[in-house]
Motif scaffolding. Structure first.
Motif, PDB file in Angstrom:
ATOM      1  N   THR A  24     -10.255 -45.604 -30.066  1.00  0.00           N
ATOM      2  CA  THR A  24      -9.233 -46.817 -29.749  1.00  0.00           C
ATOM      3  C   THR A  24      -9.521 -47.233 -28.422  1.00  0.00           C
ATOM      4  O   THR A  24      -9.393 -48.455 -28.213  1.00  0.00           O
ATOM      5  CB  THR A  24      -7.577 -46.258 -29.942  1.00  0.00           C
ATOM      6  OG1 THR A  24      -7.784 -45.499 -31.458  1.00  0.00           O
ATOM      7  CG2 THR A  24      -6.783 -47.349 -29.923  1.00  0.00           C
ATOM      8  N   SER A  27     -12.490 -49.310 -27.949  1.00  0.00           N
ATOM      9  CA  SER A  27     -12.499 -50.709 -28.895  1.00  0.00           C
ATOM     10  C   SER A  27     -11.546 -51.463 -27.816  1.00  0.00           C
ATOM     11  O   SER A  27     -11.673 -52.774 -27.756  1.00  0.00           O
ATOM     12  CB  SER A  27     -12.012 -50.643 -30.111  1.00  0.00           C
ATOM     13  OG  SER A  27     -10.682 -49.915 -30.251  1.00  0.00           O
ATOM     14  N   ASP A  31     -12.403 -55.037 -25.904  1.00  0.00           N
ATOM     15  CA  ASP A  31     -11.685 -56.426 -26.271  1.00  0.00           C
ATOM     16  C   ASP A  31     -11.020 -57.069 -24.981  1.00  0.00           C
ATOM     17  O   ASP A  31     -10.282 -56.390 -24.130  1.00  0.00           O
ATOM     18  CB  ASP A  31     -10.454 -55.965 -27.268  1.00  0.00           C
ATOM     19  CG  ASP A  31     -10.985 -55.624 -28.499  1.00  0.00           C
ATOM     20  OD1 ASP A  31     -12.190 -55.586 -28.897  1.00  0.00           O
ATOM     21  OD2 ASP A  31     -10.454 -55.019 -29.219  1.00  0.00           O
ATOM     22  N   GLN A  36      -7.026 -59.790 -29.647  1.00  0.00           N
ATOM     23  CA  GLN A  36      -7.939 -58.722 -30.210  1.00  0.00           C
ATOM     24  C   GLN A  36      -7.567 -57.443 -30.109  1.00  0.00           C
ATOM     25  O   GLN A  36      -7.533 -56.124 -30.919  1.00  0.00           O
ATOM     26  CB  GLN A  36      -9.436 -59.058 -29.670  1.00  0.00           C
ATOM     27  CG  GLN A  36      -9.860 -60.248 -30.210  1.00  0.00           C
ATOM     28  CD  GLN A  36     -11.202 -60.622 -29.588  1.00  0.00           C
ATOM     29  OE1 GLN A  36     -11.471 -59.870 -28.716  1.00  0.00           O
ATOM     30  NE2 GLN A  36     -11.908 -61.319 -29.832  1.00  0.00           N
ATOM     31  N   THR A  40      -6.354 -54.716 -32.937  1.00  0.00           N
ATOM     32  CA  THR A  40      -7.069 -53.333 -33.017  1.00  0.00           C
ATOM     33  C   THR A  40      -6.093 -51.973 -32.980  1.00  0.00           C
ATOM     34  O   THR A  40      -6.004 -51.045 -33.761  1.00  0.00           O
ATOM     35  CB  THR A  40      -7.989 -53.040 -31.724  1.00  0.00           C
ATOM     36  OG1 THR A  40      -8.906 -54.363 -31.806  1.00  0.00           O
ATOM     37  CG2 THR A  40      -8.685 -51.704 -31.591  1.00  0.00           C
ATOM     38  N   ASN A  43      -4.314 -52.050 -36.129  1.00  0.00           N
ATOM     39  CA  ASN A  43      -5.032 -51.569 -37.147  1.00  0.00           C
ATOM     40  C   ASN A  43      -5.397 -50.143 -37.546  1.00  0.00           C
ATOM     41  O   ASN A  43      -5.523 -49.387 -38.306  1.00  0.00           O
ATOM     42  CB  ASN A  43      -6.451 -52.438 -37.582  1.00  0.00           C
ATOM     43  CG  ASN A  43      -6.198 -53.877 -37.835  1.00  0.00           C
ATOM     44  OD1 ASN A  43      -5.210 -54.328 -38.367  1.00  0.00           O
ATOM     45  ND2 ASN A  43      -7.148 -54.668 -37.508  1.00  0.00           N
ATOM     46  N   GLU A  44      -5.366 -49.443 -36.030  1.00  0.00           N
ATOM     47  CA  GLU A  44      -5.961 -48.118 -36.014  1.00  0.00           C
ATOM     48  C   GLU A  44      -4.750 -47.162 -35.852  1.00  0.00           C
ATOM     49  O   GLU A  44      -5.084 -45.894 -35.909  1.00  0.00           O
ATOM     50  CB  GLU A  44      -6.812 -47.953 -34.827  1.00  0.00           C
ATOM     51  CG  GLU A  44      -8.242 -48.707 -34.912  1.00  0.00           C
ATOM     52  CD  GLU A  44      -8.841 -48.704 -33.676  1.00  0.00           C
ATOM     53  OE1 GLU A  44      -8.860 -47.937 -32.827  1.00  0.00           O
ATOM     54  OE2 GLU A  44     -10.300 -49.116 -33.843  1.00  0.00           O
TER      55      GLU A  44
END
Length: 193
Positions: A24, A27, A31, A36, A40, A43-44
C-alpha cells in the motif's frame, strides 16, 4: 503442536499485514494524484460488515498525497495566472497602441478634412507636379545636348580625317619637290665637274 501452529499462524498474519502495508505504501507513493491514492486505499483496505478498516499509516500517506496534489495544482494555477497576467499586459499594450493609432488617424483626417488641409494638399500636389515637369524638361534637354554633341564630335572627326589626308598629300608633294631639287642639284654638280 497447537502452540506451534498458533505461533506460525500469528507470524504469517504479521508478515501478511506488513507485506500489505508495504504494498500500500509503495502504491501510494507512486500515485501523485489524490483521487488515485484514495482509490488505492479504499480498494486495498479490509472490509468489516459495511465498514472499511483503514490503517492509520495509510491515512497519513493519503494526507501526504493530498498535500502533494494540492501543491502541484497550486503551482499549475500560479503558472496559469502568470501566463494570464502576461497576456493581460500584452492586451493592454495593444489596446493602448490601437487607441493611439485611432487618435492619430482621426487627428490626421480632421486636419486634412478642413479647407486649410485641402489647400495644403493641393499646393503640395502642384509643387510636386512642377518639380516633375522641370525634371522632365531638363532630362529632355540633356538628351538633345547629348545627341548634338555626338553629331558635332562626328563632324569634327570627319574634318580631322580630311585635314590629315590633305596634310599628308601636301607633305608628300613637298617631299617630291625636295627630292626633285636634290636630284637636280646633283645632276648640275655632276655636269659641272
Amino acid at each position: 503442536k497447537k502452540e506451534l501452529f498458533i505461533g506460525l499462524l500469528a507470524f504469517g498474519f504479521a508478515v501478511n499485514t506488513t507485506a500489505q502495508s508495504t504494498k500500500t505504501n509503495d502504491s501510494l507513493l507512486s500515485d501523485t494524484n489524490f483521487n488515485q491514492a484514495y482509490q488505492t486505499i479504499v480498494n486495498e483496505s479490509e472490509t468489516y460488515k459495511d465498514f472499511k478498516m483503514i490503517r492509520l499509516n495509510d491515512m497519513e500517506l493519503l494526507k501526504e498525497a493530498a498535500v502533494l496534489d494540492y501543491t502541484h495544482q497550486s503551482s499549475l494555477l500560479k503558472a496559469m495566472q502568470s501566463t494570464l497576467d502576461k497576456s493581460d499586459l500584452k492586451i493592454n499594450e495593444l489596446t493602448k497602441e490601437k487607441q493611439d493609432l485611432q487618435m492619430a488617424q482621426s487627428s490626421f483626417m480632421n486636419h486634412f478634412s478642413s479647407a486649410k488641409g485641402l489647400m495644403i494638399s493641393w499646393i503640395a500636389f502642384v509643387i510636386s507636379a512642377m518639380g516633375l515637369l522641370v525634371y522632365w524638361f531638363k532630362l529632355k534637354n540633356a538628351k538633345l545636348e547629348a545627341v548634338h554633341s555626338k553629331k558635332s564630335l562626328s563632324e569634327v572627326e570627319d574634318q580631322f580625317d580630311q585635314y590629315k589626308r590633305t596634310a599628308m598629300e601636301r607633305e608628300m608633294k613637298v617631299k617630291r619637290q625636295l627630292m626633285d631639287e636634290i636630284n637636280k642639284n646633283k645632276d648640275n654638280e655632276i655636269v659641272k665637274s
